[in-house]
Design a protein around this motif. Sequence first.
Motif, short mmCIF file in Angstrom:
data_model
loop_
_atom_site.label_atom_id
_atom_site.label_comp_id
_atom_site.label_asym_id
_atom_site.label_seq_id
_atom_site.Cartn_x
_atom_site.Cartn_y
_atom_site.Cartn_z
N ASN A 134 1.15 -1.52 -0.27
CA ASN A 134 -0.23 0.26 0.12
C ASN A 134 1.10 1.38 0.26
OD1 ASN A 134 -2.27 -0.97 0.26
ND2 ASN A 134 -2.94 -1.43 2.35
N PRO A 135 0.95 2.38 -0.48
CA PRO A 135 1.58 3.63 -1.17
C PRO A 135 1.06 4.44 -0.02
CG PRO A 135 0.22 3.00 -2.93
CD PRO A 135 -0.58 2.04 -2.22
N LEU A 183 -2.04 6.00 0.11
CA LEU A 183 -3.34 5.88 -0.40
C LEU A 183 -4.95 5.92 -0.26
CD1 LEU A 183 -4.74 4.05 -2.90
CD2 LEU A 183 -3.94 2.28 -1.22
N ARG A 184 -4.85 6.03 0.90
CA ARG A 184 -5.96 6.28 1.68
C ARG A 184 -6.41 7.49 1.57
NH1 ARG A 184 -6.01 5.27 8.43
NH2 ARG A 184 -8.73 5.82 9.01
N TRP A 189 -5.88 9.42 -0.98
CA TRP A 189 -6.42 9.51 -2.13
C TRP A 189 -8.19 9.41 -2.48
CZ3 TRP A 189 -6.77 5.99 -5.99
CH2 TRP A 189 -6.72 6.08 -8.05
N LEU A 190 -8.34 7.66 -2.08
CA LEU A 190 -8.94 6.98 -2.09
C LEU A 190 -10.52 7.62 -1.65
CD1 LEU A 190 -8.02 3.77 -1.68
CD2 LEU A 190 -8.89 5.13 -3.84
#
Length: 578
Positions: free
Chosen positions: A98-99, A102-103, A105-106
């Motif tokens: 996971n980048p 990511l959280r 961004w989503l």
Amino acid sequence: MLILEDEEEEAVCTCVPNHESENEACAEEENYEAEVAGSSGSDSEHQYDESIQSGDEVDRFRRKRKADDSPSTGDGVVKKPFSETGVESCRNNMQQNNPPDLRHWLNKFVQWSPAERKVAIDSLIVRCAPDQVRHMMQAIEPLFQRDFISLLPRELALTVLGYLEPVDLFRAAQTCRYWRFLTDDKLLWKEKCRRKGIGPMRKRPSSMPDTACSWKAAYMRHHVIENNWRFKRSAETAKFLKGHDDHVITCLQFYGNKILSGSDDTTLKVWSANTGRCLLTLVGHTGGVWSSQMVGRIVISGSTDRTLRVWDAYTGACLKTLTGHTSTVRCMRLYKDRVVSGSRDATLRVWSVSEGKCLRVLVGHLAAVRCVQYDGRLVVSGAYDYYVKVWNPETAECLHTLASHTNRIYSLQFDGVHVISGSLDTSIKVWDVETGALKHTLNGHRSLISGMELRSNILVSGNADSTVKVWDINTGQCLHTLSGSNKHQSAVTSLQSNSRFVITSSDDGTVKLWDLKTGEFIRNLVTLGSGGSGGVVWRIRASPTKLVCAVGSRNGTEETKLMVLDFDVPGACLKCED
């Protein structure tokens, strides 16, 4: 060739991908997560993030798929379990790779409108490297490989399958058990049979695999019979029916599994097409028999002795003798209790079969009546005076005289709307029976029109020039000329057609099979050893499963006989078509 799907070997469903690659498994999982993320607004965002970290959502997805693919009792259908390997691998990859943003961004992505999401996706694709775009394709493609048939209600699934050709249904039955269950549906195959004109099968042939759907079995039998016509070497197992000595067989008819033959030896014979046995010999005429017809248990015959006789086809008894003509009875047509006869005395007569008396005399032709048609409402006759006439049989009135031919009329067809006449002047003419107007003149033959057969709007005509033509009577267009290197080498003596084939016989001793839709030669069904040196096939008649040929010669080189070829499925019930 026919695919028989009723084998016991179990087929594995290939509609749902097996997800052996990690990328495909991730694609399935990511698709499910995207659906969850976009379905419940801000409250779902927290749940979605937690599922990413804990893997609970992946486990729920895996359990859902496992439940979906587990054995079902709804229709007695057992489905293959879904592979778990790819899902486990995808979950591990997501947790490890996971980048860091990511959280965030989503969370931002799910707040955008659908239009904004599309712009974001387009922008993302532009910025991706080729291998990343390839990864997207691998992830997306499995999403479109769902078994949508199994997800539809049964009625909708059957509607979709109804658009498939039968050969494709046979293939679909091998996909998985549920598809096989659907493709065995009775109404599905009943509709396929209706379109082909196939009736129900009363008893399944012993050589065919067992199937719960009788309509499917009927279609399978029909398909095998069609292939037998095209490929089976039936001439080697043909039955030979002998009984008219060395005389000419002048008329021939199939009725169920009985064959009626008439000869210039003054007799008629009723044969069993199954066994080849002569069931009856009808004796009573004092001249050669030139016309005959069988319907039910009644046989009508016309002779050079100027009479018609009515026979019982079960006992052979002569029930009535119809007298009145003053010359040979050359043609006749039976409809229910009425028979119309045409004679060389230039008249036609309408008879009551049950009463055995003449009801009307149709006078108007100036020469021998050669052919007649009767549909219960109108009588159509063709004669050597070059005219075709339309009559009202109840009043004996001539409604129309169709005058355009310049030579003798030898053949007629009548479907209640159109009159089609063939002449020694080499032309075929199509008339409107109600108005008497000439609609089309079909030119192309170079000799006598020796025979014709009309089915719907398709006319097949044979000729003494050795060619056969297929016409559309609505347009007057010649669709096919059955000729080429495989054409007959002498005059065409007889022909018959159905929705698939044209069968032709000739003075050259051959019987040929042609494809009606393409006009292509398929093969020789019969080739006499004496063909070309005197052997002749005088007449042919066919049922859906059998062909009978009247064989002989003009110089004693070939014995007179009937030759019966069988194209049925082995083990078929012989009583079903009697």
